[in-house]
Scaffold this motif. Structure first.
Motif, mmCIF file in Angstrom:
data_model
loop_
_atom_site.group_PDB
_atom_site.id
_atom_site.type_symbol
_atom_site.label_atom_id
_atom_site.label_comp_id
_atom_site.label_asym_id
_atom_site.label_seq_id
_atom_site.Cartn_x
_atom_site.Cartn_y
_atom_site.Cartn_z
ATOM 1 N N ALA A 52 0.829 -1.200 0.000
ATOM 2 C CA ALA A 52 0.000 0.000 0.000
ATOM 3 C C ALA A 52 0.866 1.254 0.000
ATOM 4 O O ALA A 52 2.012 1.238 0.451
ATOM 5 C CB ALA A 52 -0.919 -0.007 1.221
ATOM 6 N N PRO A 53 0.344 2.367 -0.483
ATOM 7 C CA PRO A 53 1.107 3.620 -0.491
ATOM 8 C C PRO A 53 1.508 4.023 0.932
ATOM 9 O O PRO A 53 0.716 3.919 1.870
ATOM 10 C CB PRO A 53 0.119 4.632 -1.079
ATOM 11 C CG PRO A 53 -0.878 3.819 -1.827
ATOM 12 C CD PRO A 53 -0.997 2.531 -1.105
ATOM 13 N N THR A 54 2.708 4.485 1.072
ATOM 14 C CA THR A 54 3.214 4.836 2.404
ATOM 15 C C THR A 54 2.635 6.141 2.926
ATOM 16 O O THR A 54 2.712 6.412 4.127
ATOM 17 C CB THR A 54 4.752 4.947 2.371
ATOM 18 O OG1 THR A 54 5.122 5.928 1.378
ATOM 19 C CG2 THR A 54 5.381 3.608 2.019
ATOM 20 N N ASP A 55 2.057 6.953 2.043
ATOM 21 C CA ASP A 55 1.486 8.229 2.484
ATOM 22 C C ASP A 55 -0.021 8.139 2.727
ATOM 23 O O ASP A 55 -0.709 9.160 2.796
ATOM 24 C CB ASP A 55 1.779 9.333 1.468
ATOM 25 C CG ASP A 55 1.266 9.001 0.076
ATOM 26 O OD1 ASP A 55 0.828 7.852 -0.151
ATOM 27 O OD2 ASP A 55 1.292 9.896 -0.797
ATOM 28 N N ALA A 56 -0.550 6.931 2.857
ATOM 29 C CA ALA A 56 -1.974 6.728 3.117
ATOM 30 C C ALA A 56 -2.156 5.910 4.390
ATOM 31 O O ALA A 56 -1.261 5.162 4.802
ATOM 32 C CB ALA A 56 -2.640 6.023 1.938
ATOM 33 N N THR A 57 -3.292 6.067 5.031
ATOM 34 C CA THR A 57 -3.649 5.241 6.179
ATOM 35 C C THR A 57 -4.189 3.914 5.668
ATOM 36 O O THR A 57 -5.199 3.881 4.950
ATOM 37 C CB THR A 57 -4.717 5.936 7.042
ATOM 38 O OG1 THR A 57 -4.185 7.161 7.553
ATOM 39 C CG2 THR A 57 -5.142 5.054 8.206
ATOM 40 N N VAL A 58 -3.520 2.840 6.024
ATOM 41 C CA VAL A 58 -3.897 1.520 5.520
ATOM 42 C C VAL A 58 -4.968 0.916 6.440
ATOM 43 O O VAL A 58 -4.809 0.892 7.667
ATOM 44 C CB VAL A 58 -2.677 0.589 5.441
ATOM 45 C CG1 VAL A 58 -3.091 -0.771 4.879
ATOM 46 C CG2 VAL A 58 -1.575 1.219 4.598
ATOM 47 N N VAL A 59 -6.050 0.434 5.836
ATOM 48 C CA VAL A 59 -7.151 -0.158 6.582
ATOM 49 C C VAL A 59 -7.445 -1.539 5.999
ATOM 50 O O VAL A 59 -7.793 -1.665 4.820
ATOM 51 C CB VAL A 59 -8.429 0.699 6.509
ATOM 52 C CG1 VAL A 59 -9.513 0.096 7.403
ATOM 53 C CG2 VAL A 59 -8.143 2.139 6.883
#
Length: 332
Positions: A237-244
């Motif tokens: 997942a992108p590192t600049d996003a909150t992963v859910v």
């Protein structure tokens, strides 16, 4: 939860899941529960294939109409070999987008933008919560920025859930399933349509509209076991996003050992975890519920990072929020 015999399972399904949602499924399930000949046929199937929703869906997939129980019984006896083959080669992969209504108040508590990962994703339709319109209690309306969606999800609430005033920003979507369904495959989508219960035309229309949304941006769904793939998906997942990482009505199909493994894994990963499962499925969640699971038949527990916040109905029609103070939601 379901009882120890096939008869008890079908009676439970009819009384607590189908009742009030599908009169036809209630009729058929309760009929099967009291029919030794049909029960003996179903008991020839592997235990995991005796599930009421799977057996009834397979019959509808093969063309049984919305008939009386006597007619249904005669049809099953006449078509058992073909019916058993469909049951053995398919899974219950209900991709109910109505469940996004009970997930949305949890997603809204997390800092955006979001990267969503669904385990047990089916066709991945629940990966598009930002593309749907929502109507809570027919008072609160939420729509995508570009206008009212072709998919409108309605939900009745109690307990004052923290319904957001805007939809979350989702920048990345992925999923995993043992047998993902392809939104461009007509036969697979016919199976998905068959999973809609009789007497629920609104759900069917909403499913078809959600499929069209997914076709315009097909989801990225990995074939595999959730325990073997979830860590890789989180790391992708992108590192600049909150992963859910989220799931609905999935862990019940795992063994207790595999459920414990999944929980241990997910708690060790740099992500948030949203679960929407029957009240007894995740032991650590069940232990925190304000009402004993035995007294909440047919309801799901909705939890964020292992903390239960609400009860919900299985298809997202109702949300009963019981935790007045939301948990702390720092980026993980």
């Amino acid at each position: 939860m379901y009882g120890e015999t096939t008869s008890e399972w079908y009676r439970w399904f009819g009384e607590f899941e189908a009742r009030g949602n599908s009169s036809r499924y209630e009729l058929w399930a309760l009929g099967i529960a009291s029919d030794p000949e049909l029960l003996s046929l179903i008991d020839r199937l592997p235990p995991e294939k005796r599930q009421p929703n799977l057996v009834l869906t397979a019959a509808r997939f093969l063309g049984v109409g919305e008939v009386s129980f006597a007619e249904f019984r005669a049809w099953v006896l006449a078509h058992w070999d073909a019916l058993a083959q469909v049951i053995l080669t398919h899974r219950t992969q209900t991709n109910e987008v109505g469940r996004t209504a009970v997930l949305l108040p949890l997603l809204a508590q997390l800092p955006g933008p979001l990267a969503l990962i669904e385990v047990g994703a089916s066709a991945g339709l629940c990966l598009y919560p930002d593309r749907f319109s929502y109507r809570y209690d027919e008072r609160t309306a939420l729509d995508p920025a570009d206008g009212v969606s072709d998919v409108t999800v309605r939900c009745v609430t109690t307990g004052k859930p923290p319904i957001p005033d805007r939809l979350p920003e989702v920048v990345w979507r992925a999923g995993v399933d043992l047998n993902p369904l392809d939104v461009t495959n007509d036969d697979q989508m016919r199976w998905l349509e068959s999973l809609i219960w009789p007497g629920q035309p609104d759900r069917l229309q909403r499913l078809r509209a959600a499929i069209e949304i997914a076709k315009r941006e097909p989801p990225n769904i990995t074939i595999g076991d959730l325990n073997e793939t979830v860590a890789h998906l989180v790391s992708s997942a992108p590192t600049d996003a909150t992963v859910v990482v989220f799931h609905s009505a999935v862990l019940a199909y795992l063994t207790n050992e595999d459920r414990a493994h999944f929980e241990q894994t997910i708690r060790s990963l740099p992500c948030h975890w949203i679960s929407n499962e029957a009240c007894t499925v995740i032991a650590s969640v069940a232990d925190q519920l304000p009402t004993p699971p035995a007294e909440t038949p047919g309801r799901f527990a909705v939890a964020l990072d292992g903390v239960p916040l609400a009860y919900a109905t299985p298809h997202g029609q109702h949300l009963d929020w019981f935790r007045h103070q939301p948990p702390r939601t720092t980026t993980r």
